[in-house]
Design an enzyme around this catalytic site. Structure first.
Site, PDB file in Angstrom:
ATOM      1  N   CYS A  50     -13.012  10.944  -4.950  1.00 32.37           N
ATOM      2  CA  CYS A  50     -13.378   9.649  -4.369  1.00 32.37           C
ATOM      3  C   CYS A  50     -13.652   9.789  -2.877  1.00 32.37           C
ATOM      4  O   CYS A  50     -12.853  10.361  -2.130  1.00 32.37           O
ATOM      5  CB  CYS A  50     -12.243   8.658  -4.614  1.00 32.37           C
ATOM      6  SG  CYS A  50     -12.544   7.015  -3.947  1.00 32.37           S
ATOM      7  N   SER A  82      -7.764  -6.099 -13.464  1.00 35.15           N
ATOM      8  CA  SER A  82      -8.024  -4.742 -12.989  1.00 35.15           C
ATOM      9  C   SER A  82      -9.420  -4.337 -13.434  1.00 35.15           C
ATOM     10  O   SER A  82      -9.679  -4.158 -14.632  1.00 35.15           O
ATOM     11  CB  SER A  82      -6.979  -3.773 -13.544  1.00 35.15           C
ATOM     12  OG  SER A  82      -7.125  -2.497 -12.969  1.00 35.15           O
ATOM     13  N   ASP A 137       0.308  -1.829  -6.003  1.00 34.97           N
ATOM     14  CA  ASP A 137      -0.088  -3.196  -5.629  1.00 34.97           C
ATOM     15  C   ASP A 137      -0.952  -3.833  -6.707  1.00 34.97           C
ATOM     16  O   ASP A 137      -0.821  -5.021  -7.026  1.00 34.97           O
ATOM     17  CB  ASP A 137      -0.873  -3.186  -4.308  1.00 34.97           C
ATOM     18  CG  ASP A 137      -0.074  -2.620  -3.146  1.00 34.97           C
ATOM     19  OD1 ASP A 137       1.160  -2.727  -3.185  1.00 34.97           O
ATOM     20  OD2 ASP A 137      -0.693  -2.063  -2.212  1.00 34.97           O
ATOM     21  N   ARG A 138      -1.867  -3.035  -7.260  1.00 32.20           N
ATOM     22  CA  ARG A 138      -2.805  -3.570  -8.245  1.00 32.20           C
ATOM     23  C   ARG A 138      -2.113  -3.933  -9.553  1.00 32.20           C
ATOM     24  O   ARG A 138      -2.427  -4.956 -10.165  1.00 32.20           O
ATOM     25  CB  ARG A 138      -3.937  -2.563  -8.495  1.00 32.20           C
ATOM     26  CG  ARG A 138      -4.854  -2.389  -7.299  1.00 32.20           C
ATOM     27  CD  ARG A 138      -6.132  -1.677  -7.672  1.00 32.20           C
ATOM     28  NE  ARG A 138      -5.898  -0.306  -8.096  1.00 32.20           N
ATOM     29  CZ  ARG A 138      -5.889   0.733  -7.279  1.00 32.20           C
ATOM     30  NH1 ARG A 138      -6.089   0.560  -5.984  1.00 32.20           N
ATOM     31  NH2 ARG A 138      -5.699   1.959  -7.731  1.00 32.20           N
ATOM     32  N   ASP A 162       0.795  -1.231   0.000  1.00 34.90           N
ATOM     33  CA  ASP A 162       0.000   0.000   0.000  1.00 34.90           C
ATOM     34  C   ASP A 162       0.829   1.282   0.000  1.00 34.90           C
ATOM     35  O   ASP A 162       0.724   2.097  -0.908  1.00 34.90           O
ATOM     36  CB  ASP A 162      -0.973  -0.009   1.180  1.00 34.90           C
ATOM     37  CG  ASP A 162      -2.007   1.098   1.094  1.00 34.90           C
ATOM     38  OD1 ASP A 162      -2.375   1.470  -0.035  1.00 34.90           O
ATOM     39  OD2 ASP A 162      -2.452   1.597   2.137  1.00 34.90           O
ATOM     40  N   CYS A 169     -18.496   0.998  -4.977  1.00 33.27           N
ATOM     41  CA  CYS A 169     -18.087   0.379  -6.237  1.00 33.27           C
ATOM     42  C   CYS A 169     -17.797  -1.112  -6.087  1.00 33.27           C
ATOM     43  O   CYS A 169     -17.716  -1.842  -7.084  1.00 33.27           O
ATOM     44  CB  CYS A 169     -16.885   1.100  -6.836  1.00 33.27           C
ATOM     45  SG  CYS A 169     -15.361   0.984  -5.868  1.00 33.27           S
TER      46      CYS A 169
END
Length: 381
Positions: free
Chosen positions: A214, A152, A140-141, A134, A243
């Site tokens: 966000c 993704s 990380d993604r 993180d 989401c």
């Protein structure tokens, strides 16, 4: 060194230590991600919490010289709470997002990665390893996507076939040349539910997020929350799950593999009014073990005030009045003033007008005037 055999041993060991999914990726530069990050920066879509050096975010060799591969791990977390307390008129409650239920996931992932690192070092003492989660430089993604953990999604989360997007991610860069796994084919198709459901339209389009809009980001800021988002935040104290909850891939996904991740319902859905008068010490004792506490108590208290305004909780007015008059923090004083106006109890107009005469901070004065305008509108009804 038989890397193929060792990879199998490492996969088996990961299961022993309750890692829910593990994948291997090359340590090549993330060229596609690099361009996307440049575009995000130019558009002003970054949150400010990211590593500012895009080269570091996309070039593993800058972080670990002679890096050959990256190990990605995923831990599945619960999506449902057992016996959640109800928010009632007498006891209004806020909510922490699912990623802040149970023990801070940074610590959980770090524990698992330390075990993996020790396992590797025991077999190959000369191995070089750099782990992160993180707050590290890498995405990380992006690592998880390359390592075949998941694809993704349009909601900008990694979606795994097994656990949906309810997974925590971490990675270890190493100089061991593991055979990379194959990425998973994108599975969102024509579905656009997450984009359509985003409360603030932060999901500009599938796979593109304006972080500054966000709610997950907004709940972590320490300043005044922009007016247009105060209604949108609702009773969220930290983070946002919209989401994820609307995603068809998450339907029926609820895993309880790790006891440390189990939420204390009274902490995950805390009473709002006690939060407002909590000392730093009390806050750390009660919430210090969850990831949502990392920014301290002020953002949580500000969000709690907004939540009480959302509920039009008249019972909170005496506490809000005290915050308005006595709290040393401008953000708390000002948000309390606005909330008093939003709750709409006309008798409190004099309270705001009196405070306006005494208040010296211009931003707080602006919030008091907003509160006055709200109450005057009520008075005219």
């Amino acid at each position: 060194m038989n890397v193929t055999l060792f990879k199998k041993e490492l996969i088996n060991y990961s299961k022993e230590i309750k890692i829910n999914k593990i994948g291997f990726a090359s340590a090549n530069t993330f060229e596609t991600l690099k361009q996307r990050l440049i575009d995000q920066k130019e558009l002003g879509y970054q949150s400010g919490f990211e590593e500012s050096d895009i080269k570091k975010r996309t070039t593993p060799q800058l972080l670990l010289p002679k890096a050959r591969s990256i190990i990605s791990i995923a831990l599945a977390y619960p999506s449902k709470m057992k016996k959640p307390p109800r928010s009632t008129k007498d006891d209004r409650r806020g909510i922490f997002c699912r990623a802040s239920w149970g023990k801070d996931y940074h610590l959980l992932l770090r524990e698992k990665m330390n075990l993996i690192e020790a396992f590797i070092k025991d077999k190959y003492p000369e191995a070089k390893i750099l782990s992160m989660v993180d707050t590290g430089e890498l995405s990380d993604r992006a690592v998880a996507e390359r390592a075949g953990i998941g694809w993704s999604g349009k909601n900008c989360a990694i979606i795994t076939p097994e656990f949906g997007s309810y997974v925590y991610l971490g990675e270890l860069i190493t100089n061991i040349p593991f055979e990379p796994d194959q990425p998973i084919e994108e599975g969102c198709g024509t579905c656009n539910k997450c984009v359509d459901a985003c409360p603030t339209s932060a999901l500009v389009q599938g796979g593109q997020l304006d972080s500054s809009k966000c709610i997950a980001f907004l709940t972590q800021t320490k300043g005044f929350l922009p007016d247009q988002y105060r209604k949108k935040i609702g009773n969220r104290l930290y983070g946002c799950d919209t989401c994820q909850t609307v995603c068809p891939e998450n339907r029926g996904k609820d895993f309880h593999f790790h006891v440390e991740m189990e939420p204390d319902p009274k902490i995950a859905k805390p009473s709002l009014k006690p939060l407002l008068t909590m000392s730093n010490r009390e806050f750390k004792e009660k919430f210090g073990h969850v990831s949502g506490s990392w920014r301290g108590k002020k953002p949580i208290q500000r969000n709690a005030i907004i939540a009480l305004a959302h509920f039009k909780d008249e019972a909170s007015l005496p506490i809000l009045e005290k915050l308005l008059n006595d709290d040393p923090r401008p953000v708390i004083r000002g948000t309390a003033a606005w909330a008093i106006g939003k709750i709409g109890q006309k008798d409190y107009l004099a309270v705001l007008e009196k405070r306006l005469e005494l208040e010296e901070d211009q931003e707080v004065r602006n919030e008091i005037q907003k509160g006055i305008q709200l109450l005057e509108a009520c008075k005219g009804e």
